[in-house]
Design a protein around this motif. Structure first.
Motif, short mmCIF file in Angstrom:
data_model
loop_
_atom_site.label_atom_id
_atom_site.label_comp_id
_atom_site.label_asym_id
_atom_site.label_seq_id
_atom_site.Cartn_x
_atom_site.Cartn_y
_atom_site.Cartn_z
N ASP A 193 -10.98 -7.64 -19.18
CA ASP A 193 -12.01 -8.46 -18.53
C ASP A 193 -12.31 -8.02 -17.10
N GLY A 194 -11.74 -6.88 -16.70
CA GLY A 194 -11.98 -6.35 -15.35
C GLY A 194 -11.00 -6.85 -14.31
N GLU A 195 -10.14 -7.81 -14.63
CA GLU A 195 -9.15 -8.29 -13.67
C GLU A 195 -8.03 -7.27 -13.51
N ARG A 196 -7.33 -7.34 -12.37
CA ARG A 196 -6.39 -6.28 -12.02
C ARG A 196 -4.99 -6.83 -11.74
N SER A 197 -3.99 -5.98 -12.00
CA SER A 197 -2.62 -6.23 -11.56
C SER A 197 -2.18 -4.99 -10.78
N PHE A 198 -1.30 -5.21 -9.78
CA PHE A 198 -0.97 -4.13 -8.86
C PHE A 198 0.53 -3.86 -8.78
N LEU A 199 0.86 -2.59 -8.59
CA LEU A 199 2.21 -2.15 -8.24
C LEU A 199 2.06 -1.36 -6.93
N THR A 200 2.72 -1.84 -5.88
CA THR A 200 2.43 -1.35 -4.53
C THR A 200 3.64 -0.69 -3.87
N ASP A 201 3.45 0.54 -3.38
CA ASP A 201 4.42 1.21 -2.51
C ASP A 201 3.68 1.52 -1.21
N ARG A 202 3.90 0.72 -0.18
CA ARG A 202 3.07 0.82 1.03
C ARG A 202 3.46 2.00 1.91
N GLY A 203 4.62 2.61 1.69
CA GLY A 203 4.96 3.85 2.38
C GLY A 203 4.79 3.77 3.88
N ALA A 204 4.07 4.75 4.45
CA ALA A 204 3.90 4.87 5.90
C ALA A 204 3.24 3.65 6.53
N ASN A 205 2.47 2.90 5.75
CA ASN A 205 1.82 1.71 6.30
C ASN A 205 2.83 0.73 6.89
N LEU A 206 4.04 0.71 6.34
CA LEU A 206 5.06 -0.23 6.80
C LEU A 206 5.56 0.10 8.20
N ASN A 207 5.26 1.30 8.68
CA ASN A 207 5.74 1.72 10.01
C ASN A 207 4.66 1.65 11.08
N LEU A 208 3.51 1.04 10.78
CA LEU A 208 2.48 0.87 11.81
C LEU A 208 3.09 0.15 13.00
N SER A 209 2.85 0.70 14.20
CA SER A 209 3.51 0.17 15.40
C SER A 209 2.48 -0.06 16.51
N ALA A 210 2.96 -0.72 17.57
CA ALA A 210 2.07 -0.98 18.71
C ALA A 210 1.56 0.32 19.33
N ASP A 211 2.36 1.38 19.27
CA ASP A 211 1.92 2.67 19.81
C ASP A 211 0.72 3.22 19.02
N ASP A 212 0.60 2.82 17.76
CA ASP A 212 -0.53 3.27 16.94
C ASP A 212 -1.81 2.51 17.24
N LEU A 213 -1.69 1.38 17.98
CA LEU A 213 -2.84 0.51 18.25
C LEU A 213 -2.97 0.26 19.75
N PRO A 214 -3.22 1.30 20.54
CA PRO A 214 -3.34 1.12 21.99
C PRO A 214 -4.57 0.28 22.34
N ASP A 215 -4.52 -0.37 23.49
CA ASP A 215 -5.64 -1.20 23.93
C ASP A 215 -6.94 -0.41 24.05
N SER A 216 -6.84 0.89 24.25
CA SER A 216 -8.05 1.72 24.38
C SER A 216 -8.89 1.71 23.11
N LEU A 217 -8.28 1.36 21.97
CA LEU A 217 -9.06 1.24 20.74
C LEU A 217 -10.14 0.16 20.84
N LEU A 218 -9.94 -0.78 21.76
CA LEU A 218 -10.87 -1.90 21.88
C LEU A 218 -12.10 -1.57 22.72
#
Length: 294
Positions: free
Chosen positions: A100-125
Motif C-alpha cells: 500500500d506504499g507504507e514504509r518500515s525502516f531499519l536505521t544505522d545513523r553512523g556519522a550522524n550520531l557524532n554531529l557536534s557544536a564544532d560542525d554548526l558554528p554561529d557563522s552558518l547563521l
C-alpha cells in the motif's frame, strides 16, 4: 519573509526494498532493491534546491564520502557544509515498502550520531532567515546539544526556527514531554498525523493543533491522503485537501511537503499558497521511489 534557509539533519544512503508480496519468513520473496541518497535533512535540502530556494545544508558524513557528497549536493543547487567523521561511516537506512506504499525502516545513523557544536558554528547563521532541523538531530545527546546551541544563537539573531519530528518510533523512545521540552519555542512545527497524536495524546487533529500551539508559534499537521492543516494555539487557520494520486513510495513525502511550504513562504507567499505548494510537492514525492526529486 525572504532569504536563505539553513537545513540541519541526517545524510543517509537509502536502500529501498519493494517486495512483490508479503515477506516469507525463512524463505525468499522477489523484490525491487534500489540504493539512493537520502536522510530527512538531506531530502529537505535537495527539494528546496529543486525549488530554487537559497539553501545551505549542514550535516556529518563518513570522511571517505565527504567529497562525493559535497559534489552531489552542489550539483543539486545546495550549498553543503559537511563535517567528515574519521571513525563512523555515513548513515544507512533500509526502507521496506508495503504493497500500500507504507514504509518500515531499519536505521544505522553512523556519522550522524557524532554531529557536534564544532560542525554548526554561529557563522552558518549569516544571512539566514530560517533554520529547518530534522527531529533525528534530537534523538542522540551530542547532536541534540549542538542543535540547541545553534537555536540559542538563532534566537539572539531573531532567526525563525522550524522543526520536523521525523520519526514516531524515536519519539516514542524519548517520550513526548522530553521532545516538547527540547524543541519548545520553535516558530514552526511540521508533524505528520502519527507524530501529532503521539506528542499530544489526542486523536482530533484540530485539538492536536491547539495543544501543540502551546509550544510552537505555528503548527502544520501533514494528514497524508487527507491533505494538511495549519494553525496554532488559537485554532485552525488553513486546511486544504490532497489530490488523489497513485502512491508508489511515501519515503520523503513529508520532507518534500516541508520544503515546498517553506520555499513558498520564503518567497513571500501567504499561508494558503504555501500550504498548496507543500501539498503539491508531497503528492509529487509519493509517485516515485526514493525521498528526493527524480
Amino acid at each position: 519573509m525572504s532569504g536563505k534557509i539553513l537545513v540541519v539533519g541526517d545524510v543517509m544512503t537509502d536502500v529501498i526494498v519493494v517486495p512483490e508480496g508479503p515477506m516469507v519468513k525463512g524463505s525468499d520473496r522477489r523484490a525491487t532493491v534500489r540504493s539512493r541518497p537520502g536522510g530527512s535533512g538531506a531530502n529537505q535540502a535537495v527539494w528546496l534546491g529543486a525549488m530554487a530556494a537559497d539553501v545551505v545544508f549542514a550535516a556529518r558524513v563518513g570522511q571517505s564520502d565527504r567529497a562525493m557528497y559535497e559534489n552531489y549536493f552542489r550539483g543539486l543547487s545546495v550549498v553543503p557544509v559537511l563535517a567528515g567523521d574519521a571513525e563512523q561511516p555515513s548513515g544507512v537506512l533500509v526502507t521496506i515498502v508495503d504493497t500500500d506504499g507504507e514504509r518500515s525502516f531499519l536505521t544505522d545513523r553512523g556519522a550522524n550520531l557524532n554531529l557536534s557544536a564544532d560542525d554548526l558554528p554561529d557563522s552558518l547563521l549569516d544571512e539566514v532567515s530560517m533554520i529547518m532541523v530534522s527531529g533525528y538531530s534530537f534523538f542522540a545527546p551530542g547532536p541534540r546539544a549542538a542543535v540547541q546551541s545553534l537555536f540559542a544563537a538563532a534566537k539572539d539573531r531573531d532567526i525563525a526556527i522550524a522543526i520536523d519530528p521525523a520519526s514516531v518510533g524515536f519519539l516514542a523512545e524519548v517520550g513526548a514531554d522530553q521532545f516538547l521540552d527540547w524543541t519548545n519555542g520553535a516558530d514552526w512545527l511540521f508533524a505528520n498525523a502519527d507524530e501529532a497524536a503521539l506528542l499530544t495524546g489526542l486523536d482530533d487533529y484540530q485539538a492536536q493543533m491547539v495543544a501543540l500551539g502551546a509550544h510552537y508559534g505555528n503548527v502544520v499537521i501533514k494528514r497524508g491522503r487527507d491533505g494538511a492543516a495549519l494553525g496554532g494555539q488559537a485554532g485552525l487557520r488553513v486546511e486544504l485537501p490532497a489530490p488523489s494520486v497513485t502512491v508508489v513510495d511515501s519515503t520523503g513525502a513529508g520532507d518534500a511537503f516541508a520544503a515546498g511550504f517553506l520555499a513558498a513562504l520564503l518567497d513571500g507567499e501567504d499561508e494558503a499558497s504555501a500550504m498548496a505548494e507543500g501539498i503539491a510537492s508531497g503528492a509529487k514525492a509519493v509517485q516515485t521511489i526514493g525521498g528526493q526529486p527524480g
